[in-house]
Design a protein around this motif. Structure first.
Motif, PDB file in Angstrom:
ATOM      1  N   VAL A 148      -0.816   7.919  -0.820  1.00  0.00           N
ATOM      2  CA  VAL A 148      -0.731   6.657  -0.072  1.00  0.00           C
ATOM      3  C   VAL A 148      -0.859   5.530  -1.090  1.00  0.00           C
ATOM      4  N   ALA A 149       0.072   4.597  -1.079  1.00  0.00           N
ATOM      5  CA  ALA A 149       0.078   3.519  -2.068  1.00  0.00           C
ATOM      6  C   ALA A 149       0.576   2.238  -1.423  1.00  0.00           C
ATOM      7  N   GLY A 150       0.353   1.125  -2.120  1.00  0.00           N
ATOM      8  CA  GLY A 150       0.831  -0.149  -1.597  1.00  0.00           C
ATOM      9  C   GLY A 150       0.304  -1.325  -2.391  1.00  0.00           C
ATOM     10  N   VAL A 193      -9.686  -5.147  -4.150  1.00  0.00           N
ATOM     11  CA  VAL A 193      -9.755  -4.808  -2.725  1.00  0.00           C
ATOM     12  C   VAL A 193      -9.924  -3.297  -2.586  1.00  0.00           C
ATOM     13  N   ARG A 194     -10.843  -2.882  -1.752  1.00  0.00           N
ATOM     14  CA  ARG A 194     -11.077  -1.454  -1.525  1.00  0.00           C
ATOM     15  C   ARG A 194     -10.315  -1.012  -0.279  1.00  0.00           C
ATOM     16  N   ILE A 195      -9.499   0.039  -0.434  1.00  0.00           N
ATOM     17  CA  ILE A 195      -8.744   0.605   0.680  1.00  0.00           C
ATOM     18  C   ILE A 195      -9.330   1.974   0.989  1.00  0.00           C
ATOM     19  N   GLU A 196      -9.758   2.172   2.228  1.00  0.00           N
ATOM     20  CA  GLU A 196     -10.351   3.433   2.651  1.00  0.00           C
ATOM     21  C   GLU A 196      -9.489   4.073   3.735  1.00  0.00           C
ATOM     22  N   LEU A 197      -9.372   5.390   3.662  1.00  0.00           N
ATOM     23  CA  LEU A 197      -8.683   6.156   4.693  1.00  0.00           C
ATOM     24  C   LEU A 197      -9.723   6.894   5.525  1.00  0.00           C
ATOM     25  N   GLY A 232      -5.046  -5.557 -11.115  1.00  0.00           N
ATOM     26  CA  GLY A 232      -4.728  -6.962 -11.313  1.00  0.00           C
ATOM     27  C   GLY A 232      -3.426  -7.409 -10.687  1.00  0.00           C
ATOM     28  N   THR A 233      -2.560  -6.473 -10.348  1.00  0.00           N
ATOM     29  CA  THR A 233      -1.299  -6.818  -9.683  1.00  0.00           C
ATOM     30  C   THR A 233      -1.361  -6.546  -8.184  1.00  0.00           C
ATOM     31  N   GLY A 234      -2.573  -6.299  -7.672  1.00  0.00           N
ATOM     32  CA  GLY A 234      -2.741  -6.070  -6.242  1.00  0.00           C
ATOM     33  C   GLY A 234      -2.311  -4.701  -5.768  1.00  0.00           C
ATOM     34  N   GLU A 235      -2.003  -3.772  -6.689  1.00  0.00           N
ATOM     35  CA  GLU A 235      -1.507  -2.454  -6.302  1.00  0.00           C
ATOM     36  C   GLU A 235      -2.639  -1.422  -6.291  1.00  0.00           C
ATOM     37  N   PRO A 295       5.717   9.052  -1.429  1.00  0.00           N
ATOM     38  CA  PRO A 295       4.467   8.365  -1.088  1.00  0.00           C
ATOM     39  C   PRO A 295       4.582   7.539   0.193  1.00  0.00           C
ATOM     40  N   THR A 296       3.507   7.505   0.956  1.00  0.00           N
ATOM     41  CA  THR A 296       3.426   6.663   2.150  1.00  0.00           C
ATOM     42  C   THR A 296       3.009   5.263   1.714  1.00  0.00           C
ATOM     43  N   ILE A 297       3.852   4.265   1.969  1.00  0.00           N
ATOM     44  CA  ILE A 297       3.603   2.899   1.514  1.00  0.00           C
ATOM     45  C   ILE A 297       2.894   2.112   2.624  1.00  0.00           C
TER      46      ILE A 297
END
Length: 326
Positions: free
Chosen positions: A48-50, A63-67, A78-81, A115-117
């Protein structure tokens, strides 16, 4: 004696051999293909990416991304990815969060393959700094009652204008609008007669907060703060009064008797022929006079006062005394 076979029979046997070989290879390929669920090498792990941006399309780092469910997560660079690996197929709730940003939740379906975007757009919330709350007693010098002064810097990283949207809150039921002073600064003066019981002591020991609402309608609340004390003891300006017999003058006052650290600040304001002001701060609490040999005053009319100031900025101020210099 050699037997002969028709040409068609030979071709049929060759085709059969090729088909058997292809079938054998196909079975072997399926058996060892890591993308085939029937293969012992198969791993149900996907990506999973974005990208995470703000309302101005700027990238947001950290930013923390949790599933959820699960303990899978990633953090933007630094590029928000971001990228989260080894995610089993299935349905998830993806949550993007960071301090001073609104959280966003997206439902995600992870399937085998590419990958799931999942991209996010977060609202950066207003940020508070340099919060200051002080009390002042100028009743002798101006005739006004006690009052409290509140000030702060309030910045919206998204660039929204926060005029008319910053407030001082008390006990979740009393709210006062703060005035926009420019350059992201806001201020408020509360006289004691604007408080319950017409008493500034109403604020002592109570939690105060600042509230700011951005153009997206989201509200940010500061950490709680409060008023530390009220200085009721007031210094008295003694001399000069009406006329300064020497120049530069020796300023004398009657000090205050309190049990906390403080200093004095002397203010001299010229009324005519110009409007110059001299301020001498950091005078010892043990002092009751001040003389600055190098500051000879020009002829004219003046006002002076002495103010006691504690470490938090609370103050009490003497009556303003006039004097002239020939």
């Amino acid at each position: 004696m050699l037997e002969s076979y028709p040409q068609g029979a030979k071709l049929g046997k060759r085709r059969l051999a090729v088909l058997l070989l292809l079938l054998l290879c196909s079975c072997r390929a399926e058996r060892f293909n890591p993308l085939d669920p029937r293969s012992p090498r198969f791993k149900d792990e996907w990506v999973v990416a974005g990208t995470v941006r703000d309302w101005n399309s700027g990238y947001i780092e950290g930013v923390r991304i949790e599933l959820k469910p699960g303990l899978m997560s990633g953090v933007t660079d630094g590029t928000g990815e971001y990228e989260i690996k080894k995610v089993p197929r299935g349905s998830y709730t993806a949550v993007a969060s960071k301090e001073f940003c609104s959280a966003e939740t997206i439902q995600v379906e992870v399937v085998p393959g590419s990958p799931t975007i999942v991209d996010f757009k977060l609202d950066r919330l207003p940020v508070f700094s340099q919060i200051r709350a002080t009390t002042h007693d100028d009743s002798i010098s101006t005739g006004n009652d006690l009052y409290a002064v509140f000030s702060a810097k309030v910045l919206d990283p998204d660039g929204w204008v926060l005029s008319d949207s910053v407030f001082l809150g008390l006990d979740t039921s009393i709210v006062w609008p703060m005035r926009d002073l420019g350059s992201d600064s806001f201020g408020l003066t509360l006289p004691d007669d604007s408080l319950p019981g017409n008493n500034l002591e109403y604020l002592i020991g109570r939690d105060l907060v600042l509230l700011a609402t951005d153009n997206a309608g989201r509200c940010s609340i500061s950490d709680a703060f409060g008023i530390t004390r009220i200085i009721y003891d007031i210094p008295v300006a003694l001399s000069p009064r009406f006329y300064a017999p020497q120049n530069p003058p020796t300023f004398k006052w009657s000090g205050i008797d309190v049990q906390f650290e403080f200093t004095y600040t002397l203010t001299v304001e010229m009324l005519y022929p110009s409007d110059t002001t001299w301020v001498y701060g950091g005078i010892s609490s043990d002092s009751t006079s001040y003389y600055q040999e190098s500051d000879t005053l020009p002829p004219g009319g003046f006002l002076w006062s002495i103010e006691a100031l504690d470490l938090f900025g609370n103050s009490s101020k003497s009556r303003v005394e006039p004097f002239t210099v020939d």
